[in-house]
Design a protein around this motif. Structure first.
Motif, PDB file in Angstrom:
ATOM      1  N   ASP A  98       0.869  -1.175   0.000  1.00 47.79           N
ATOM      2  CA  ASP A  98       0.000   0.000   0.000  1.00 47.79           C
ATOM      3  C   ASP A  98       0.908   1.229   0.000  1.00 47.79           C
ATOM      4  O   ASP A  98       1.642   1.468   0.961  1.00 47.79           O
ATOM      5  CB  ASP A  98      -0.894  -0.024   1.239  1.00 47.79           C
ATOM      6  N   LEU A  99       0.876   1.993  -1.094  1.00 50.52           N
ATOM      7  CA  LEU A  99       1.809   3.102  -1.292  1.00 50.52           C
ATOM      8  C   LEU A  99       1.232   4.426  -0.814  1.00 50.52           C
ATOM      9  O   LEU A  99       0.055   4.709  -0.991  1.00 50.52           O
ATOM     10  CB  LEU A  99       2.167   3.221  -2.770  1.00 50.52           C
ATOM     11  N   PHE A 100       2.103   5.261  -0.222  1.00 44.56           N
ATOM     12  CA  PHE A 100       1.730   6.621   0.161  1.00 44.56           C
ATOM     13  C   PHE A 100       2.945   7.523  -0.026  1.00 44.56           C
ATOM     14  O   PHE A 100       4.090   7.083   0.065  1.00 44.56           O
ATOM     15  CB  PHE A 100       1.199   6.684   1.600  1.00 44.56           C
ATOM     16  N   GLU A 101       2.653   8.785  -0.327  1.00 48.81           N
ATOM     17  CA  GLU A 101       3.719   9.752  -0.602  1.00 48.81           C
ATOM     18  C   GLU A 101       3.927  10.655   0.606  1.00 48.81           C
ATOM     19  O   GLU A 101       2.978  11.144   1.207  1.00 48.81           O
ATOM     20  CB  GLU A 101       3.356  10.604  -1.821  1.00 48.81           C
ATOM     21  N   THR A 102       5.205  10.869   0.946  1.00 40.89           N
ATOM     22  CA  THR A 102       5.589  11.768   2.023  1.00 40.89           C
ATOM     23  C   THR A 102       6.848  12.508   1.596  1.00 40.89           C
ATOM     24  O   THR A 102       7.864  11.871   1.288  1.00 40.89           O
ATOM     25  CB  THR A 102       5.884  10.990   3.331  1.00 40.89           C
ATOM     26  N   ASP A 103       6.775  13.825   1.575  1.00 37.53           N
ATOM     27  CA  ASP A 103       7.940  14.663   1.253  1.00 37.53           C
ATOM     28  C   ASP A 103       8.622  14.264  -0.049  1.00 37.53           C
ATOM     29  O   ASP A 103       9.851  14.205  -0.124  1.00 37.53           O
ATOM     30  CB  ASP A 103       8.952  14.638   2.404  1.00 37.53           C
ATOM     31  N   GLY A 104       7.851  13.942  -1.079  1.00 36.02           N
ATOM     32  CA  GLY A 104       8.408  13.619  -2.387  1.00 36.02           C
ATOM     33  C   GLY A 104       8.892  12.191  -2.545  1.00 36.02           C
ATOM     34  O   GLY A 104       9.286  11.789  -3.637  1.00 36.02           O
ATOM     35  N   ASN A 105       8.888  11.413  -1.480  1.00 41.02           N
ATOM     36  CA  ASN A 105       9.244  10.003  -1.562  1.00 41.02           C
ATOM     37  C   ASN A 105       7.992   9.153  -1.397  1.00 41.02           C
ATOM     38  O   ASN A 105       7.047   9.560  -0.728  1.00 41.02           O
ATOM     39  CB  ASN A 105      10.259   9.617  -0.476  1.00 41.02           C
ATOM     40  N   VAL A 106       8.014   7.977  -1.988  1.00 42.83           N
ATOM     41  CA  VAL A 106       6.889   7.056  -1.879  1.00 42.83           C
ATOM     42  C   VAL A 106       7.334   5.842  -1.081  1.00 42.83           C
ATOM     43  O   VAL A 106       8.408   5.277  -1.335  1.00 42.83           O
ATOM     44  CB  VAL A 106       6.381   6.638  -3.281  1.00 42.83           C
ATOM     45  N   THR A 107       6.520   5.469  -0.112  1.00 45.86           N
ATOM     46  CA  THR A 107       6.799   4.312   0.728  1.00 45.86           C
ATOM     47  C   THR A 107       5.616   3.364   0.656  1.00 45.86           C
ATOM     48  O   THR A 107       4.471   3.800   0.644  1.00 45.86           O
ATOM     49  CB  THR A 107       7.021   4.746   2.191  1.00 45.86           C
ATOM     50  N   GLY A 108       5.919   2.079   0.629  1.00 45.28           N
ATOM     51  CA  GLY A 108       4.874   1.068   0.612  1.00 45.28           C
ATOM     52  C   GLY A 108       4.897   0.239   1.874  1.00 45.28           C
ATOM     53  O   GLY A 108       5.954  -0.221   2.295  1.00 45.28           O
ATOM     54  N   THR A 109       3.728   0.072   2.469  1.00 49.57           N
ATOM     55  CA  THR A 109       3.568  -0.770   3.644  1.00 49.57           C
ATOM     56  C   THR A 109       3.012  -2.115   3.195  1.00 49.57           C
ATOM     57  O   THR A 109       2.056  -2.167   2.429  1.00 49.57           O
ATOM     58  CB  THR A 109       2.595  -0.118   4.644  1.00 49.57           C
ATOM     59  N   LEU A 110       3.603  -3.193   3.682  1.00 50.77           N
ATOM     60  CA  LEU A 110       3.221  -4.537   3.275  1.00 50.77           C
ATOM     61  C   LEU A 110       1.883  -4.951   3.876  1.00 50.77           C
ATOM     62  O   LEU A 110       1.660  -4.805   5.071  1.00 50.77           O
ATOM     63  CB  LEU A 110       4.314  -5.521   3.709  1.00 50.77           C
ATOM     64  N   TYR A 111       1.021  -5.455   3.004  1.00 50.55           N
ATOM     65  CA  TYR A 111      -0.224  -6.108   3.397  1.00 50.55           C
ATOM     66  C   TYR A 111      -0.206  -7.501   2.794  1.00 50.55           C
ATOM     67  O   TYR A 111       0.426  -7.734   1.764  1.00 50.55           O
ATOM     68  CB  TYR A 111      -1.449  -5.338   2.869  1.00 50.55           C
ATOM     69  N   GLU A 112      -0.893  -8.414   3.438  1.00 49.55           N
ATOM     70  CA  GLU A 112      -1.011  -9.762   2.907  1.00 49.55           C
ATOM     71  C   GLU A 112      -2.277  -9.851   2.065  1.00 49.55           C
ATOM     72  O   GLU A 112      -3.260  -9.170   2.326  1.00 49.55           O
ATOM     73  CB  GLU A 112      -1.021 -10.767   4.050  1.00 49.55           C
ATOM     74  N   LEU A 113      -2.214 -10.698   1.032  1.00 49.87           N
ATOM     75  CA  LEU A 113      -3.289 -10.815   0.063  1.00 49.87           C
ATOM     76  C   LEU A 113      -3.373 -12.252  -0.418  1.00 49.87           C
ATOM     77  O   LEU A 113      -2.349 -12.841  -0.771  1.00 49.87           O
ATOM     78  CB  LEU A 113      -2.989  -9.882  -1.126  1.00 49.87           C
ATOM     79  N   ASP A 114      -4.556 -12.805  -0.434  1.00 52.41           N
ATOM     80  CA  ASP A 114      -4.757 -14.115  -1.047  1.00 52.41           C
ATOM     81  C   ASP A 114      -4.839 -13.882  -2.552  1.00 52.41           C
ATOM     82  O   ASP A 114      -5.814 -13.321  -3.046  1.00 52.41           O
ATOM     83  CB  ASP A 114      -6.041 -14.758  -0.527  1.00 52.41           C
ATOM     84  N   MET A 115      -3.813 -14.277  -3.292  1.00 50.84           N
ATOM     85  CA  MET A 115      -3.759 -14.032  -4.729  1.00 50.84           C
ATOM     86  C   MET A 115      -4.838 -14.789  -5.492  1.00 50.84           C
ATOM     87  O   MET A 115      -5.096 -14.472  -6.649  1.00 50.84           O
ATOM     88  CB  MET A 115      -2.388 -14.404  -5.289  1.00 50.84           C
ATOM     89  N   ASN A 116      -5.493 -15.756  -4.857  1.00 49.76           N
ATOM     90  CA  ASN A 116      -6.608 -16.432  -5.511  1.00 49.76           C
ATOM     91  C   ASN A 116      -7.724 -15.442  -5.839  1.00 49.76           C
ATOM     92  O   ASN A 116      -8.541 -15.686  -6.720  1.00 49.76           O
ATOM     93  CB  ASN A 116      -7.133 -17.569  -4.633  1.00 49.76           C
ATOM     94  N   THR A 117      -7.747 -14.312  -5.136  1.00 49.87           N
ATOM     95  CA  THR A 117      -8.716 -13.251  -5.410  1.00 49.87           C
ATOM     96  C   THR A 117      -8.597 -12.769  -6.849  1.00 49.87           C
ATOM     97  O   THR A 117      -9.576 -12.331  -7.448  1.00 49.87           O
ATOM     98  CB  THR A 117      -8.477 -12.075  -4.435  1.00 49.87           C
ATOM     99  N   LEU A 118      -7.399 -12.853  -7.415  1.00 48.15           N
ATOM    100  CA  LEU A 118      -7.148 -12.382  -8.782  1.00 48.15           C
ATOM    101  C   LEU A 118      -7.121 -13.517  -9.805  1.00 48.15           C
ATOM    102  O   LEU A 118      -6.724 -13.309 -10.946  1.00 48.15           O
ATOM    103  CB  LEU A 118      -5.822 -11.621  -8.827  1.00 48.15           C
ATOM    104  N   ALA A 119      -7.553 -14.701  -9.424  1.00 45.06           N
ATOM    105  CA  ALA A 119      -7.480 -15.854 -10.324  1.00 45.06           C
ATOM    106  C   ALA A 119      -8.381 -15.701 -11.549  1.00 45.06           C
ATOM    107  O   ALA A 119      -8.028 -16.117 -12.649  1.00 45.06           O
ATOM    108  CB  ALA A 119      -7.836 -17.133  -9.573  1.00 45.06           C
ATOM    109  N   ALA A 120      -9.531 -15.097 -11.370  1.00 43.09           N
ATOM    110  CA  ALA A 120     -10.455 -14.879 -12.491  1.00 43.09           C
ATOM    111  C   ALA A 120     -10.380 -13.416 -12.913  1.00 43.09           C
ATOM    112  O   ALA A 120     -10.245 -12.530 -12.077  1.00 43.09           O
ATOM    113  CB  ALA A 120     -11.867 -15.227 -12.071  1.00 43.09           C
TER     114      ALA A 120
END
Length: 151
Positions: A98-120
């Motif tokens: 999950d990406l967010f911008e702070t002071d011109g830099n972008v940081t991503g925080t890790l979330y878990e995801l069941d990739m089966n959600t994207l199977a179809a």
């Protein structure tokens, strides 16, 4: 673009080129990835001491434009993790930054995801099929590369 470990060690995974209109292109740094054939499919993986981080190119239509928000980039940097000694992959071990911008830099925080959600494939025209309920907070200490950094 970097993935960052808890101890601050970074791996440069890609270069991002952004146009004035917000459209972008990504050039992956293939030199840091190793080819793996897992569960009958090819993957490019970063090999860690206990876990491997395998890039999952988003297989459906995407606008690749960040003029409104960073969601398209989030979809371009989906990963699966697997234990370094495991043979195959488990689709429920998905990684979403999950990406967010702070002071011109972008940081991503890790979330878990069941990739089966994207199977179809999503319904036609739905370029962002993942919903907040598909993402689950993760303990950063339990993962090798909990941060995505764009500088």
């Amino acid at each position: 673009m970097y993935l960052e470990a808890q101890n601050g060690t970074r791996v440069q995974i890609a270069t991002l080129m952004i146009a004035e209109d917000g459209s972008y292109a990504v050039s992956m740094n293939d030199t840091v990835f190793t080819d793996h054939f897992l569960s009958m499919r090819p993957f490019k993986c970063l090999e860690g001491p206990a876990k491997h981080w395998c890039h999952v190119p988003y297989p459906y239509e995407i606008a690749r434009n960040i003029s409104g928000d960073l969601t398209d980039l989030e979809y371009d940097f989906l990963f699966l993790w697997k234990g370094a000694t495991e043979y195959g992959i488990n689709m429920w071990n998905g990684v979403y930054y999950d990406l967010f911008e702070t002071d011109g830099n972008v940081t991503g925080t890790l979330y878990e995801l069941d990739m089966n959600t994207l199977a179809a494939p999503p319904v036609a025209g739905d370029l962002r099929p993942l919903e907040a309920g598909d993402l689950h907070e993760s303990d950063p200490d339990s993962h090798w590369l909990p941060h995505l950094i764009i500088e």
